[in-house]
Design an enzyme around this catalytic site. Structure first.
Site, PDB file in Angstrom:
ATOM      1  CG  HIS A  56      -2.007  -0.987   1.190  1.00  0.00           C
ATOM      2  ND1 HIS A  56      -2.509  -1.601   2.334  1.00  0.00           N
ATOM      3  CD2 HIS A  56      -2.706  -1.503   0.152  1.00  0.00           C
ATOM      4  CE1 HIS A  56      -3.480  -2.432   1.981  1.00  0.00           C
ATOM      5  NE2 HIS A  56      -3.613  -2.388   0.673  1.00  0.00           N
TER       6      HIS A  56
ATOM      7  CE1 TYR B  31       5.997   2.548   7.710  1.00  0.00           C
ATOM      8  CE2 TYR B  31       3.928   2.884   8.881  1.00  0.00           C
ATOM      9  CZ  TYR B  31       5.164   3.363   8.456  1.00  0.00           C
ATOM     10  OH  TYR B  31       5.551   4.635   8.780  1.00  0.00           O
ATOM     11  CG  HIS B  32      -0.362  -2.322   5.093  1.00  0.00           C
ATOM     12  ND1 HIS B  32      -1.368  -1.407   4.878  1.00  0.00           N
ATOM     13  CD2 HIS B  32      -0.096  -2.295   6.414  1.00  0.00           C
ATOM     14  CE1 HIS B  32      -1.704  -0.847   6.034  1.00  0.00           C
ATOM     15  NE2 HIS B  32      -0.939  -1.369   6.978  1.00  0.00           N
ATOM     16  N   PRO B  33       3.401  -4.918   3.049  1.00  0.00           N
ATOM     17  CG  PRO B  33       5.622  -5.517   3.500  1.00  0.00           C
ATOM     18  CD  PRO B  33       4.517  -4.604   3.968  1.00  0.00           C
TER      19      PRO B  33
END
Length: 547
Positions: A300, A473-475
């Site tokens: 994101h 911070y959403h890999p």
């Protein structure tokens, strides 16, 4: 090379998924489990105190790997900073503590690709199993799980003003982003319990660390590779520091990688599972040519609209000067006050255009002026509206650069590679400005600090996004599950091409879900535990949800 006795299960990584599996697999006293974590135990006050999140994400530290991406082709060749958790709890020990599951249709989309058992009705029981919701159990929430979830109180007027501004702008209001209707403005649910961060470690690992003799926890131990003998998965190689003598731990049943979207593919590649040509180029012998291990990276991308405040009402004034000491003392004495807040109490899920079947952007409101992960200090009162695109079309990669397990891999999210992504991000900036301009926010709204009054045209907004966009911070997706032979893992999360090896973390998600990824990662681990132990899946729960 030293060798130790075997365990039934070896879990690599004590993050959001690893803590869950360590708990669930060790419930049977006859099953031996070893949990291996590269970082330390989560003893830091900054972890336990919700307001400490700002100090944890800013830069590399004992709790934060502090990764960097490769230069981003579509973002003026910038290298972007990627905080990722290290130590007990993983990223759940340094995140913003927002509890979001995503939209029901995200999971139904997984099921529609052939991943039987991964539809929303199938995963809802595992979300409920993991949770103790302070508002009480209901069709959507659990009342007896390890993870404490509480409603944001919207105790500062700014948060309520933000929700009112959204309604003024013509958007819906919702009281539960994880319930029947995600779309709209409302309060966030948070993993905060009695004034403390309630990470996966505090939920699943801390309660059992000294209670189960069959559970061994190894901290500050890096898994350098999976070991194969006679063509079969044997164990893992572990090193305490660079240059140290490695030791091998044997797994009688399975090895489960829970190292996250960056390091699970890295460990697989170091072990010889990955694109054969890429592995040979860095001197790694290929065990199985898994061309998509390390591919399909999604994240994101986040952009912000920042305003000054006309009153001293933000986190800055609450903690400026000697007040910071008072905040710390009050927190230590009573687990209350600003130290018990994450300053992220409200947000929204919105659609940038008509015809969408679910929201495509997410807003986070921060009661502070926050830029560059908090590294840019404005030193004045203000508020920040964050927006991220929930389902980017762009796909990137994670690939080892050498056979050295201590060298960070090359992380290329390939942000803004498609025109669709660029349009969505541009529209999100316009929508944030529209919301910030509503009369409900006028008592606190000051001048726009970012993007600034001189940024108006589409071209100027696009330039602003390329210049200031960051990860939120959403890999996910780098060891994606699927039904095709080229998918790295199957629907049971078993690594293709070898036996006795699974991956259980955010890397197995084939597509990004619409929201923060910690709660879905915990759900994946709860469901995987039943798979590993051969238990029947929980009974699907059908509920009505809105688009």
């Amino acid at each position: 090379m030293a060798e130790k006795k075997g365990f039934d299960y070896i879990i690599v990584g004590a993050g959001s998924a690893g803590c869950v599996l360590a708990n669930r697999l060790s419930e049977d006293p006859n099953v031996s489990v070893c949990l291996i974590e590269a970082g330390k135990k989560d003893k830091s006050l900054l972890i336990r105190m919700p307001a400490g999140v700002g100090g944890l994400i800013k830069e590399e530290n004992p709790q934060n790997w502090g990764f960097w991406t490769t230069p981003q082709k579509h973002m003026d060749d910038r290298k972007l900073y990627w905080p990722r958790g290290r130590g007990w709890g993983g990223s759940s020990s340094i995140n913003g503590m927002i509890y979001i599951r995503g939209h029901a249709r995200d999971y139904d989309q997984w099921r529609q690709t052939g991943l039987t058992g991964w539809g929303y009705a199938d995963v809802l029981p595992y979300f409920r199993k993991s949770e103790t919701y302070k508002g009480g159990a209901n069709d959507f929430h659990g009342g007896n799980g390890p993870l404490h979830v509480s409603e944001s109180p919207l105790e500062d007027s700014l948060y309520d003003m933000f929700v009112r501004a959204g309604v003024e702008a013509g958007y819906p209001e919702t009281d539960d982003f994880n319930g029947a209707q995600q779309e709209g403005f409302g309060p966030y649910q948070r993993t905060i319990h009695k004034g403390e961060r309630w990470s996966a470690s505090f939920a699943y690992l801390r309660p059992i660390e000294n209670e189960r003799p069959n559970l061994t926890i190894m901290s500050t131990a890096l898994v350098s590779r999976v070991v194969f003998r006679g063509g079969k998965t044997y164990g893992v190689e572990v090193v305490s520091k660079k240059g140290a003598q490695p030791e091998t731990l044997h797994a009688n049943e399975e090895i489960i990688l829970c190292a996250g979207a960056v390091q699970s593919p890295q460990i697989l590649q170091l072990s010889g599972i990955g694109p054969a040509d890429e592995l040979r180029n860095v001197g790694i012998t290929c065990v199985f040519d898994s061309k998509n291990t390390g591919a399909n990276l999604q994240d994101h991308l986040d952009v912000t609209v920042i305003h000054e405040m006309t009153q001293k009402a933000s986190a800055y004034s609450k903690q400026a000067g000697l007040k910071k000491l008072a905040v710390g003392i009050k927190y230590l004495m009573s687990k209350s006050g600003p130290g018990a807040d994450n300053f992220l109490q409200a947000g929204a899920f919105l659609k940038t255009r008509e015809g969408l079947d679910r929201p495509d952007i997410q807003l986070h409101l921060v009661n502070a002026m926050m830029r560059d992960h908090g590294n840019y200090d404005y030193k004045r009162d203000g508020f920040t509206i964050h927006s991220c695109q929930l389902r980017p079309e762009s796909r990137g990669t994670v690939m080892v650069k050498s056979d050295d397990p201590f060298e960070h891999p090359a992380i290329d999210p390939n942000y803004l590679a498609t025109e669709g992504d660029r349009i969505t991000m541009r529209e999100s900036v316009k929508m944030m400005r529209e919301i910030a301009g509503q009369s409900a926010l006028s008592p606190l709204r000051g001048a726009e600090a970012l993007p600034g009054a001189d940024v108006q045209t589409d071209e100027q907004i696009d330039t602003f996004i390329r210049t200031y966009g960051e990860t939120i911070y959403h890999p996910v997706g780098t060891v994606a599950m699927g039904i095709q032979d080229e998918d790295p893992v199957d629907g049971e999360l078993r690594v293709r091409g070898v036996d006795g090896l699974r991956v259980v973390d955010a890397s197995v998600m084939p597509t990004l879900i619409g929201g923060n990824t910690n709660a879905p990662t915990i759900m994946v681990a709860e469901k995987a535990a039943d798979m590993i132990l051969g238990k029947a899946p929980m009974v699907p729960e059908e509920v009505e949800v809105a688009a």
